[in-house]
Design an enzyme around this catalytic site. Structure first.
Site, short mmCIF file in Angstrom:
data_model
loop_
_atom_site.label_atom_id
_atom_site.label_comp_id
_atom_site.label_asym_id
_atom_site.label_seq_id
_atom_site.Cartn_x
_atom_site.Cartn_y
_atom_site.Cartn_z
N CYS B 247 -20.03 12.53 9.14
CA CYS B 247 -18.95 12.21 8.21
C CYS B 247 -18.99 13.24 7.10
O CYS B 247 -18.82 14.43 7.32
CB CYS B 247 -19.05 10.77 7.71
N ARG B 252 -21.18 7.08 6.23
CA ARG B 252 -20.26 6.38 7.12
C ARG B 252 -20.68 6.58 8.58
O ARG B 252 -20.50 5.70 9.43
CB ARG B 252 -18.83 6.88 6.90
#
Lengths: 141, 300
Positions: B247, B252
């Protein structure tokens, strides 16, 4: 009261607080960030967004009839760190003469002694807010 | 001693149901011996606002990361951190946090770099716990320092470095960022600070599967059937696939890494924590822009 007094009082308060309790002090500031005045209700999105912050933060400034800076900042309850930063700047700068705010140093942020506790990345949001406050006031002059 | 698993029916279809606990289970186990609850948030003050009774705060930025080199704690420092938090190597650690558990899965991933045997995620995280009006407190638990062994960090099986990404070309790469970050329209999340990637776009050949597709609105994980559809059918990931997820700084993609490995059971998944803040600034690193994944680059 000198203009510096408000900022100095905040710095003093933080320097007198031991590291483990500094975050709790910041939370107290977060909880005391004034609500936006009624006239902004429903128009928050029209305020300027502080993109350096990790959460949706909006701010605007005004110059009152006595030539003093008025600062309005809103940040969500779920983002207490950002609210705390906003509240500290509000406490140091709201109601102060424009000239004072325009020359207000970033050193205030370092002097709080929070950088190590919250990380440099997170504290960058406060510098972003301060830069925008100054820029807006300059444009209003 | 491992604490008994949550037998919640909702978890039985996941590949490793023992990696999850429900809020109900946790509430019933708040005082269970051998269970440590950790809160890991993006916002460093949320724990001070309120937290699950008995929970201990752990911060990804100031505690799990080395403060000088861009890396995780050294084995010695990790052992010292665990000891300071009173965590034994044999403890069951349940982690929860804000933002649909991004930082909880990030902490989980770091615990797995150190091979902590029993780590679990609270399904729904902090937000669901609060939404269901479960008990919270502002008081911090008393901690008795523990003896945690110094364990070597294993960066080979679940972590990818930029060299590994280059060597991996031709195999599945998943970009879990927002569509705007993938296309190169922006270098950071909407509403988030720019952490300094100099170029926008994605690693050529990476498929775009935003992390949020794996989460429900209440922060819980989607069902096994929905996750299989998303990753196995739409993204062509198979059991035999070797996958790298990335990410912006690896938080994430920890969420997606957890989903792929523990919920749908893909054994070989690595998180590229350098992610876009590294790749997007690397001199001569290949980049694709727009919504097309782009061709597999020549691996030198």
């Amino acid at each position: 009261m000198n203009s510096e007094d408000a900022a100095n009082k905040i710095i003093e308060e933080f320097s007198e607080t031991a590291d483990p309790f500094k975050l709790e002090l910041l939370l107290e500031y977060a909880n005391s960030l004034p609500e936006l005045p009624e006239r902004f209700a429903g128009h928050e999105e029209e305020l300027e967004q502080v993109t350096e912050c990790q959460s949706p933060v909006f701010l605007t400034t005004e110059i009152d009839s006595e030539g003093r800076a008025r600062i309005f900042i809103t940040a969500p309850r779920e983002a207490p760190t950002t609210r705390g930063f906003a509240s500290l700047l509000h406490g140091a700068l709201d109601g102060q003469p424009i000239a004072y705010v325009l020359q207000f140093s970033d050193k205030f942020i370092d002097a709080l002694g929070l950088t190590k506790l919250v990380s440099a990345l997170r504290i960058r949001g406060m510098a972003g807010m301060l830069a925008r406050i100054k820029r807006q006031l300059k444009e209003l002059q | 001693m491992s604490v008994e698993f949550d037998q919640n029916q909702a978890f039985t279809n996941y590949a490793h149901p023992g990696a999850l606990v429900s809020a109900e289970w946790l509430q019933n186990n708040l005082d269970t011996a051998g269970l440590v609850i950790l809160e890991s948030n993006e916002d460093i003050l949320l724990y001070e606002v309120e937290h699950i009774p008995g929970a201990i705060k752990i911060d990804w930025h100031t505690e799990l990361n080395d403060q000088v080199v861009r890396d995780y704690l050294s084995p010695k420092d990790f052992a010292a951190l665990m000891s300071a938090k009173g965590i034994e190597r044999t403890d069951t650690v349940v982690i929860y946090g804000d933002k649909s558990n991004w930082w909880a899965t990030y902490a989980f991933w770091v615990f797995k770099l150190y091979g902590h045997p029993d780590v679990r995620i609270l399904n729904g995280g902090r937000d669901l716990w609060l939404a269901e009006h479960r008990p919270t407190t502002t008081s911090k638990p008393a901690i008795n320092a523990s003896e945690y062994p110094v364990i070597n960090r294993d960066d080979s099986s679940i972590r990818a470095f930029r060299e590994d990404v280059v060597a991996h070309f031709g195999k599945p790469i998943i970009d879990v960022r927002s569509p705007e970050e993938y296309t190169g329209e922006r270098t950071h999340m909407p509403n988030y600070p720019d952490e300094g990637a100099l170029r926008g776009g994605h690693i050529p050949s990476a498929a775009s599967v935003p992390w949020s597709k794996a989460a429900n609105a209440d922060g819980t994980f989607r069902t096994r059937a929905e996750l299989d559809q998303l990753y196995r059918v739409e993204a062509n990931i198979e059991d035999a696939s070797e996958v790298i997820a990335y990410c912006r700084i690896g938080e994430r993609s920890s969420h997606t890494w957890f989903v792929l490995k523990y919920l749908i059971g893909i054994p070989n998944v690595r998180n590229y924590d350098g992610s876009w803040t590294e790749w997007g600034s690397l001199v001569r690193a290949p980049i694709a822009r727009g919504s097309d994944p782009g061709l597999v680059p020549n691996a030198n």
